[in-house]
Design a protein around this motif. Structure first.
Motif, PDB file in Angstrom:
ATOM      1  N   PRO A  17       0.840  -1.205   0.000  1.00 42.61           N
ATOM      2  CA  PRO A  17       0.000   0.000   0.000  1.00 42.61           C
ATOM      3  C   PRO A  17       0.872   1.250   0.000  1.00 42.61           C
ATOM      4  O   PRO A  17       2.013   1.221   0.470  1.00 42.61           O
ATOM      5  CB  PRO A  17      -0.797  -0.127   1.301  1.00 42.61           C
ATOM      6  N   HIS A  18       0.320   2.345  -0.507  1.00 38.49           N
ATOM      7  CA  HIS A  18       1.103   3.574  -0.652  1.00 38.49           C
ATOM      8  C   HIS A  18       0.782   4.570   0.448  1.00 38.49           C
ATOM      9  O   HIS A  18      -0.371   4.719   0.856  1.00 38.49           O
ATOM     10  CB  HIS A  18       0.818   4.215  -2.013  1.00 38.49           C
ATOM     11  N   ILE A  19       1.833   5.219   0.953  1.00 35.98           N
ATOM     12  CA  ILE A  19       1.666   6.374   1.833  1.00 35.98           C
ATOM     13  C   ILE A  19       2.458   7.531   1.231  1.00 35.98           C
ATOM     14  O   ILE A  19       3.408   7.300   0.473  1.00 35.98           O
ATOM     15  CB  ILE A  19       2.140   6.087   3.281  1.00 35.98           C
ATOM     16  N   PRO A  20       2.089   8.775   1.532  1.00 40.37           N
ATOM     17  CA  PRO A  20       2.782   9.925   0.932  1.00 40.37           C
ATOM     18  C   PRO A  20       4.286   9.914   1.220  1.00 40.37           C
ATOM     19  O   PRO A  20       4.718   9.532   2.315  1.00 40.37           O
ATOM     20  CB  PRO A  20       2.102  11.129   1.594  1.00 40.37           C
ATOM     21  N   VAL A  21       5.055  10.339   0.241  1.00 40.33           N
ATOM     22  CA  VAL A  21       6.515  10.398   0.389  1.00 40.33           C
ATOM     23  C   VAL A  21       6.901  11.293   1.556  1.00 40.33           C
ATOM     24  O   VAL A  21       7.801  10.961   2.336  1.00 40.33           O
ATOM     25  CB  VAL A  21       7.158  10.910  -0.917  1.00 40.33           C
ATOM     26  N   VAL A  22       6.221  12.422   1.686  1.00 36.60           N
ATOM     27  CA  VAL A  22       6.560  13.355   2.760  1.00 36.60           C
ATOM     28  C   VAL A  22       6.362  12.694   4.125  1.00 36.60           C
ATOM     29  O   VAL A  22       7.102  12.977   5.074  1.00 36.60           O
ATOM     30  CB  VAL A  22       5.728  14.653   2.642  1.00 36.60           C
ATOM     31  N   THR A  23       5.405  11.798   4.235  1.00 39.76           N
ATOM     32  CA  THR A  23       5.150  11.107   5.507  1.00 39.76           C
ATOM     33  C   THR A  23       6.280  10.154   5.846  1.00 39.76           C
ATOM     34  O   THR A  23       6.837  10.193   6.952  1.00 39.76           O
ATOM     35  CB  THR A  23       3.820  10.327   5.438  1.00 39.76           C
ATOM     36  N   SER A  24       6.640   9.295   4.901  1.00 39.75           N
ATOM     37  CA  SER A  24       7.678   8.299   5.169  1.00 39.75           C
ATOM     38  C   SER A  24       9.039   8.946   5.396  1.00 39.75           C
ATOM     39  O   SER A  24       9.761   8.586   6.336  1.00 39.75           O
ATOM     40  CB  SER A  24       7.760   7.293   4.021  1.00 39.75           C
ATOM     41  N   VAL A  25       9.384   9.919   4.560  1.00 42.49           N
ATOM     42  CA  VAL A  25      10.688  10.572   4.692  1.00 42.49           C
ATOM     43  C   VAL A  25      10.765  11.375   5.987  1.00 42.49           C
ATOM     44  O   VAL A  25      11.788  11.356   6.681  1.00 42.49           O
ATOM     45  CB  VAL A  25      10.971  11.478   3.472  1.00 42.49           C
ATOM     46  N   SER A  26       9.689  12.066   6.331  1.00 39.89           N
ATOM     47  CA  SER A  26       9.677  12.849   7.573  1.00 39.89           C
ATOM     48  C   SER A  26       9.823  11.954   8.791  1.00 39.89           C
ATOM     49  O   SER A  26      10.571  12.271   9.727  1.00 39.89           O
ATOM     50  CB  SER A  26       8.375  13.651   7.677  1.00 39.89           C
ATOM     51  N   CYS A  27       9.138  10.827   8.787  1.00 39.66           N
ATOM     52  CA  CYS A  27       9.250   9.882   9.904  1.00 39.66           C
ATOM     53  C   CYS A  27      10.682   9.380  10.054  1.00 39.66           C
ATOM     54  O   CYS A  27      11.221   9.309  11.171  1.00 39.66           O
ATOM     55  CB  CYS A  27       8.302   8.705   9.696  1.00 39.66           C
ATOM     56  N   CYS A  28      11.297   9.035   8.937  1.00 38.70           N
ATOM     57  CA  CYS A  28      12.670   8.525   8.980  1.00 38.70           C
ATOM     58  C   CYS A  28      13.650   9.599   9.443  1.00 38.70           C
ATOM     59  O   CYS A  28      14.586   9.320  10.197  1.00 38.70           O
ATOM     60  CB  CYS A  28      13.086   8.001   7.606  1.00 38.70           C
ATOM     61  N   LEU A  29      13.432  10.825   8.992  1.00 44.04           N
ATOM     62  CA  LEU A  29      14.292  11.928   9.414  1.00 44.04           C
ATOM     63  C   LEU A  29      14.159  12.156  10.916  1.00 44.04           C
ATOM     64  O   LEU A  29      15.169  12.337  11.625  1.00 44.04           O
ATOM     65  CB  LEU A  29      13.927  13.196   8.648  1.00 44.04           C
ATOM     66  N   ILE A  30      12.939  12.131  11.415  1.00 48.34           N
ATOM     67  CA  ILE A  30      12.717  12.319  12.854  1.00 48.34           C
ATOM     68  C   ILE A  30      13.372  11.205  13.650  1.00 48.34           C
ATOM     69  O   ILE A  30      14.031  11.449  14.671  1.00 48.34           O
ATOM     70  CB  ILE A  30      11.206  12.386  13.158  1.00 48.34           C
ATOM     71  N   LEU A  31      13.217   9.966  13.191  1.00 50.86           N
ATOM     72  CA  LEU A  31      13.825   8.828  13.896  1.00 50.86           C
ATOM     73  C   LEU A  31      15.347   8.933  13.910  1.00 50.86           C
ATOM     74  O   LEU A  31      15.985   8.609  14.917  1.00 50.86           O
ATOM     75  CB  LEU A  31      13.395   7.517  13.236  1.00 50.86           C
ATOM     76  N   SER A  32      15.936   9.405  12.808  1.00 49.46           N
ATOM     77  CA  SER A  32      17.394   9.579  12.761  1.00 49.46           C
ATOM     78  C   SER A  32      17.855  10.598  13.789  1.00 49.46           C
ATOM     79  O   SER A  32      18.825  10.375  14.520  1.00 49.46           O
ATOM     80  CB  SER A  32      17.834  10.026  11.362  1.00 49.46           C
ATOM     81  N   VAL A  33      17.150  11.730  13.839  1.00 51.95           N
ATOM     82  CA  VAL A  33      17.504  12.789  14.783  1.00 51.95           C
ATOM     83  C   VAL A  33      17.325  12.312  16.220  1.00 51.95           C
ATOM     84  O   VAL A  33      18.184  12.546  17.081  1.00 51.95           O
ATOM     85  CB  VAL A  33      16.653  14.052  14.527  1.00 51.95           C
ATOM     86  N   VAL A  34      16.232  11.616  16.471  1.00 49.04           N
ATOM     87  CA  VAL A  34      15.962  11.125  17.824  1.00 49.04           C
ATOM     88  C   VAL A  34      17.024  10.113  18.254  1.00 49.04           C
ATOM     89  O   VAL A  34      17.491  10.131  19.401  1.00 49.04           O
ATOM     90  CB  VAL A  34      14.557  10.492  17.903  1.00 49.04           C
ATOM     91  N   TYR A  35      17.417   9.236  17.329  1.00 51.55           N
ATOM     92  CA  TYR A  35      18.428   8.229  17.667  1.00 51.55           C
ATOM     93  C   TYR A  35      19.751   8.895  18.056  1.00 51.55           C
ATOM     94  O   TYR A  35      20.352   8.561  19.082  1.00 51.55           O
ATOM     95  CB  TYR A  35      18.645   7.277  16.488  1.00 51.55           C
TER      96      TYR A  35
END
Length: 300
Positions: free
Chosen positions: A21-39
């Motif tokens: 299933p598809h989710i917006p690119v901005v959603t997936s990329v933003s989540c990954c960016l946030i997780l990187s910063v949090v880590y």
């Protein structure tokens, strides 16, 4: 009743090979960016005067990244398409499943050993591999907090956050091959923070930048490989074990080759070449999704 069962079975089979299933690119990329910063931020939340290798610092970072490992799956659960969570259990989405686990443990590990055939042959002729048969070595290793960090905690936390939690999100916005090349960028850039650590130890800025750029390069390259393993096998255990093995091996010490006699040096260089070529040839074969019962992530 049999007709209904057959119908459900057919629907299940069809569903298993459908694109994600598809989710917006901005959603997936933003989540990954946030997780990187949090880590990365979790490594520096503690006010300490000790360096990164001090036991007190290491233990605190163990606690921090463990919290991040608890938070990261929430992003997957919250922002994934409901259709994906209906198609597979949440544990399966994260690559935590029993089906195909034995080949996921063995094949990627052996494949990576082939890649390191040259360095392994160097260790064999130096007889340094004998220590792995010594129980005292393993007892001492598990008592060494730096060994645990490098071979257990770092691989398990990084692979869980950057692969098991980021890849399912990115794979819902991009094709598998594109996702393999995107997620390692988060993983590689997350290592830039080492510049600050090196400067705090008195290293010159230029030297710190050069070393960190080199580290960024090889961590990103490894990230490509690790993300590929996750997408192809659908298992978290595959990139985790490979990461631990690569941390143990480190970068090949090419200088050691030039300390060998000419004939032995030529043979070892051939081992390097054969191992690398063999790895390239066997990579698509040993990671066939069908070997791992992976019908979720690699539909290309």
């Amino acid at each position: 009743m049999n007709d209904s069962s057959d119908s459900n079975s057919s629907q299940g089979t069809a569903t298993s090979v459908l694109p994600l299933p598809h989710i917006p690119v901005v959603t997936s990329v933003s989540c990954c960016l946030i997780l990187s910063v949090v880590y990365v931020a979790s490594l520096y939340v503690w006010n300490t005067k000790h360096n990164r290798d001090h036991p007190a610092t290491v233990k605190r970072r163990f606690f921090s990244v463990s919290i991040v490992m608890l938070i990261a799956p929430l992003f997957v659960y919250k922002f994934s398409s409901p259709d994906l969570l209906e198609r597979a259990t949440f544990a399966e989405v994260l690559g935590l499943r029993w089906q195909g686990i034995f080949p996921a443990i063995v094949l990627p590990y052996l494949l990576t050993m082939l890649l390191f055939l040259g360095p392994l042959c160097v260790q064999m002729q130096n007889e340094s591999l004998k220590m792995f048969m010594d129980t005292d070595y393993w007892i001492g290793s598990f008592k060494n907090i730096l060994w645990i960090r490098n071979h257990v905690m770092a691989p398990i936390s990084e692979e869980f956050v950057f692969r098991a939690c980021m890849m399912p999100l990115i794979l819902q916005s991009f094709s598998p091959l594109t996702a393999v090349f995107i997620t390692p960028l988060f993983f590689g850039t997350a290592h830039i923070h080492h510049i600050g650590e090196r400067l705090s130890l008195g290293m010159e800025l230029k030297t710190a930048i050069v070393i960190s750029c080199f580290q960024l390069t090889y961590t990103t390259i490894f990230g490509f490989y690790s993300a590929f393993l996750f997408a192809r096998t659908g298992h978290f255990v595959a990139p985790f074990l490979v990461h631990a093995f690569c941390n143990h091996m480190g970068l090949p010490d090419v200088q050691d080759l030039w300390q060998q006699h000419l004939v032995r040096r030529v043979l070892l260089i051939m081992c390097y070449i054969v191992g690398f070529l063999g790895w390239i040839i066997l990579l698509p074969i040993a990671t066939q999704p069908s070997l791992y019962s992976n019908n979720l992530y690699w539909n290309v």
